[in-house]
Motif scaffolding. Structure first.
Motif, PDB file in Angstrom:
ATOM      1  N   CYS A 104      18.108  -0.604 -40.204  1.00  0.00           N
ATOM      2  CA  CYS A 104      18.365  -1.581 -41.260  1.00  0.00           C
ATOM      3  C   CYS A 104      17.311  -2.682 -41.149  1.00  0.00           C
ATOM      4  O   CYS A 104      16.591  -2.953 -42.100  1.00  0.00           O
ATOM      5  CB  CYS A 104      19.771  -2.143 -41.087  1.00  0.00           C
ATOM      6  N   HIS A 274      24.472   2.820 -46.688  1.00  0.00           N
ATOM      7  CA  HIS A 274      25.137   1.692 -47.349  1.00  0.00           C
ATOM      8  C   HIS A 274      26.267   2.191 -48.254  1.00  0.00           C
ATOM      9  O   HIS A 274      27.243   1.484 -48.491  1.00  0.00           O
ATOM     10  CB  HIS A 274      24.128   0.859 -48.154  1.00  0.00           C
ATOM     11  N   ASP A 311      24.001  -3.778 -39.612  1.00  0.00           N
ATOM     12  CA  ASP A 311      24.443  -2.450 -40.063  1.00  0.00           C
ATOM     13  C   ASP A 311      24.523  -1.373 -38.973  1.00  0.00           C
ATOM     14  O   ASP A 311      24.336  -0.178 -39.266  1.00  0.00           O
ATOM     15  CB  ASP A 311      23.558  -1.969 -41.228  1.00  0.00           C
TER      16      ASP A 311
HETATM   17 MN    MN Z   1      21.270  -2.088 -44.014  1.00  0.00          MN
END
Ligand code: MN
Ligand code: PEP
Length: 339
Positions: A104, A274, A311
């Motif tokens: 990320c 995501h 993330d």
């Molecule tokens: Mn991300």
């Protein structure tokens, strides 16, 4: 309006039409096809009947209105799919499935170099990593900015991979374009029209992510902003939309893939990281994306997801990423693609 030239009409006829469109106060956007050229005349919708006069010019087959609100993005203007070249031997929108992988956020040189080598060895084509991060909290890690761009570039060069990273601000487009082969517009900026206009002027391919509350038509209108500024290289990315469902971070709208395929010639990739928010759902949704007709995937991968600065829960380890690449193979073949 679209001016459709006759198959094999000489180039000079196309040039004459382009000149006439300008004279009438419209902006011509020419698409040079294999068999025929098509010229989109973009401008004020109200006076477009004057363009009908172009039908009498040599080499013109017909002049037809573009019915969709997005013009340059639509299949009406360009029926054949657009293939975008990202680096020597790497493209998207053709037969080969594109795989983008990486963390990320760019966190350190070691993290990026290790990740680049691991994802490259597993078969990824493009390295990702955010240097400017759009975080919900101002107290969360915001990215390493230019230092991150340098690290990303270095890791990509060492592994022999083109790189993609997000640009959040119109003022940073030139800076990010200096380091990155592809410019990403994130979900939160899909309707940042000044950013879209600025980035549309860049020579770099654009990876445009769907917003969490953007309809497919709005998404295509955002792509149209970039195209209307001169870009011919927009890649669309479905990354999940916000619904009442909270078992996943977003609801990955895979039906958007065939709908977009029908409406636009632009390549479409899917981001199941995501889209789901949980690493264990990335593999099945990647396979489903390929089955739905996606041109590529974007996957978050981290050497130690539990220590990731952003993330982590949705990031794959190197081993899980290699496993995913192996599992994808029969789906890729069944979709009539290669990887
Ligand atoms: Mn991300
Ligand atoms: C990302 O790709 O790192 C990102 C922030 O994604 P999105 O804009 O889709 O949330």
């Amino acid at each position: 309006m679209i001016v459709v030239m006759k198959p094999g009409a000489p180039r000079k006829d196309t040039r004459t039409v382009i000149g006439k469109i300008r004279e009438l106060g419209y902006t011509p956007h020419t698409i040079y096809g294999k068999t025929r050229n098509v010229i989109g005349a973009i401008g004020d919708e109200r006076g477009k009947f004057v363009l009908h006069s172009l039908e009498s010019l040599p080499g013109v087959e017909r002049v037809v209105p573009i019915l969709k609100p997005y013009k340059l993005a639509s299949r009406e203007v360009k029926p054949e799919p657009t293939e975008i070249r990202l680096a020597p031997g790497v493209s998207v929108g053709g037969k080969k499935l594109l795989v983008i992988a990486g963390p990320c956020s760019v966190e350190s040189e070691q993290q990026m170099v290790e990740t680049a080598n691991a994802v490259k060895a597993a078969g990824a084509h493009v390295l990702r990593g955010g240097a400017f991060k759009p975080r919900t909290s101002p107290y969360a890690f915001q990215g390493l900015e230019e230092r991150g761009l340098k690290i990303l570039r270095k890791a990509g060069d060492r592994a022999g991979m083109p790189v993609v990273t997000e640009v959040m601000n119109p003022m940073d487009v030139d800076l990010v374009a200096r380091y990155s082969d592809i410019l990403q517009v994130g979900a939160r900026n899909v309707q940042n029209f000044s950013l879209l206009k600025r980035i549309g002027k860049s020579k770099r391919p654009i990876l445009l992510k769907r917003g969490m509350m953007t309809t497919i038509t709005e998404f295509l209108m955002s792509a149209e902003y970039c195209l209307s500024e001169g870009s011919r290289q927009v890649i669309l990315c479905e990354r999940g939309i916000r619904t009442f469902e909270d078992a996943t971070r977003n609801t990955l709208d895979l039906s958007a893939v065939p709908v977009l395929k029908e409406r636009t010639h632009l390549p479409i990739i899917v981001d199941p990281s995501h889209g789901t928010g949980h690493s264990q759902y990335v593999k099945p949704m990647s396979c489903a994306s390929v089955a739905a007709g996606a041109d590529g995937l974007m996957i978050e991968v981290h050497p130690t997801p539990e220590k990731a600065l952003s993330d982590g829960p949705q990031s794959l380890t190197f081993e899980k990423f290699a496993e995913l690449m192996a599992v994808l193979k029969p789906f890729v073949a069944a979709a009539g693609r290669t990887i």
